[in-house]
Enzyme design. Structure first.
Site, PDB file in Angstrom:
ATOM      1  N   GLU A 152     -12.191   1.422   4.777  1.00  0.00           N
ATOM      2  CA  GLU A 152     -11.206   1.767   5.815  1.00  0.00           C
ATOM      3  C   GLU A 152     -11.352   3.264   6.091  1.00  0.00           C
ATOM      4  O   GLU A 152     -10.682   4.108   5.496  1.00  0.00           O
ATOM      5  CB  GLU A 152      -9.781   1.447   5.350  1.00  0.00           C
ATOM      6  CG  GLU A 152      -8.794   1.581   6.504  1.00  0.00           C
ATOM      7  CD  GLU A 152      -7.357   1.553   6.036  1.00  0.00           C
ATOM      8  OE1 GLU A 152      -6.626   0.642   6.440  1.00  0.00           O
ATOM      9  OE2 GLU A 152      -6.953   2.471   5.285  1.00  0.00           O
TER      10      GLU A 152
ATOM     11  N   GLU B 265       0.820  -1.216   0.000  1.00  0.00           N
ATOM     12  CA  GLU B 265       0.000   0.000   0.000  1.00  0.00           C
ATOM     13  C   GLU B 265       0.855   1.267   0.000  1.00  0.00           C
ATOM     14  O   GLU B 265       1.498   1.579   1.010  1.00  0.00           O
ATOM     15  CB  GLU B 265      -0.895  -0.008   1.243  1.00  0.00           C
ATOM     16  CG  GLU B 265      -1.778   1.222   1.363  1.00  0.00           C
ATOM     17  CD  GLU B 265      -2.755   1.126   2.531  1.00  0.00           C
ATOM     18  OE1 GLU B 265      -2.512   0.331   3.461  1.00  0.00           O
ATOM     19  OE2 GLU B 265      -3.760   1.856   2.505  1.00  0.00           O
TER      20      GLU B 265
HETATM   21  C1  LER Z   1      -2.655   3.683   6.917  1.00  0.00           C
HETATM   22  O1  LER Z   1      -2.894   5.022   6.702  1.00  0.00           O
HETATM   23  C2  LER Z   1      -3.472   2.849   6.040  1.00  0.00           C
HETATM   24  O2  LER Z   1      -4.066   3.306   5.101  1.00  0.00           O
HETATM   25  C3  LER Z   1      -3.551   1.422   6.354  1.00  0.00           C
HETATM   26  O3  LER Z   1      -4.316   0.752   5.400  1.00  0.00           O
HETATM   27  C4  LER Z   1      -2.163   0.837   6.419  1.00  0.00           C
HETATM   28  O4  LER Z   1      -1.860   0.224   7.595  1.00  0.00           O
HETATM   29 MN    MN Z   2      -5.355   2.112   3.789  1.00  0.00          MN
END
Ligand code: LER
Ligand code: MN
Length: 273
Positions: free
Chosen positions: A249, A157
């Site tokens: 998320e 990521e």
């Molecule tokens: C952190 O900002 C994030 O986007 C998570 O998915 C990574 O641990």
């Molecule tokens: Mn993330």
């Protein structure tokens, strides 16, 4: 199915991540019940360590709610132990690889890939960024191989500039990972909103390298609560024939259940079945 793209709800079981961008915090059973009730397809777990999986019957639990585990976040290694896959300290780097390896093995048993986000670390104290990236790639190679043995990709990521100075954009990720087999990119729309010139164009350019999406608005709230211009992003995901997950998320604002509900509503609107 909530739509033509599978939607996952995020849950953090890491005390130190309270206030972080996860919809539910601290109670796995409650998150599973809420995910089922609201029509999610799966759940993404921000886990404290691989040991957590040994003491929770995750597979049976999620299956009992008609869910799957979309992915496992590894950032607790950074958050709770300051482990980093790119550290200049050999011992810390080794421990970081061991921490993620444990999660990959736990994920293998439930067919869930592991995410490398915060665990990538950063260049500190004037270190040469390309040398730090080199150490990161060295750590990623055995982790990607371990994931491949489990029949799963490793998800890497890119993060925004306030979280890492190693890789901030998808194209930089592709460049760094050229020659490393079995790593897919995680396109987090919140980070991309900060770093990419054109989010949709970057997704198109990355194409089949995109393996997971964090479905978040510009302000890291549920999609629909910020000013993300979603239509071209939806088109881009369709055009690359993306088949992975969209994981909400996002911050639990104005409340966990409202963030969960809005993510489902936006998903239904943007990706009608
Ligand atoms: C952190 O900002 C994030 O986007 C998570 O998915 C990574 O641990
Ligand atoms: Mn993330």
């Amino acid at each position: 199915m909530a739509g033509s793209f599978r939607l996952a709800l995020t849950v953090s079981l890491v005390e130190e991540a309270r206030g972080g961008p996860f919809v539910y915090h601290g109670d796995f059973s409650h998150a599973c019940r809420e995910a089922e009730r609201m029509g999610y397809d799966g759940i993404e777990i921000f886990a404290p360590s691989s040991e957590w999986f040994a003491t929770h019957d995750v597979q049976n639990k999620v299956a009992g709610h008609g869910l799957r585990v979309a992915a496992i976040g590894s950032g607790a290694g950074w958050l709770t132990r300051k482990l980093s896959l790119s550290s200049s300290n050999d011992e810390i780097r080794k421990e970081a690889v061991a921490f993620v390896s444990g999660l990959i093995d736990a994920g293998a048993a439930i067919k869930a890939p592991v995410i490398i986000g915060s665990m990538q670390g950063r260049a500190e104290n004037g270190e040469d960024v390309s040398a730090v990236r080199g150490r990161l790639v060295e750590s990623l190679i055995p982790l990607a191989k371990r994931s491949a043995d489990a029949g799963l990709p490793l998800l890497y990521e890119p993060l925004n500039r306030y979280e890492t100075n190693l890789i901030n954009r998808l194209s930089d990720g592709i460049h760094m990972l050229a020659g490393v087999a079995n790593v897919k990119l995680l396109a987090d729309l919140f980070h991309m909103n900060i770093e990419e010139v054109d989010i949709a164009a970057s997704i198109r350019e990355a194409g089949a390298a995109v393996g997971h999406v964090h479905f978040a608005d510009s302000n890291r709230r549920a999609v629909g609560a910020g000013h993300l211009f979603a239509a071209p992003i939806v088109e881009a995901l369709n055009s690359i024939e993306y088949e992975g997950w969209l994981s909400a998320e996002v911050l639990p604002l104005p409340s966990e259940s409202e963030a969960a509900r809005l993510s489902v509503a936006s998903h239904r609107r943007l990706f009608p079945a």
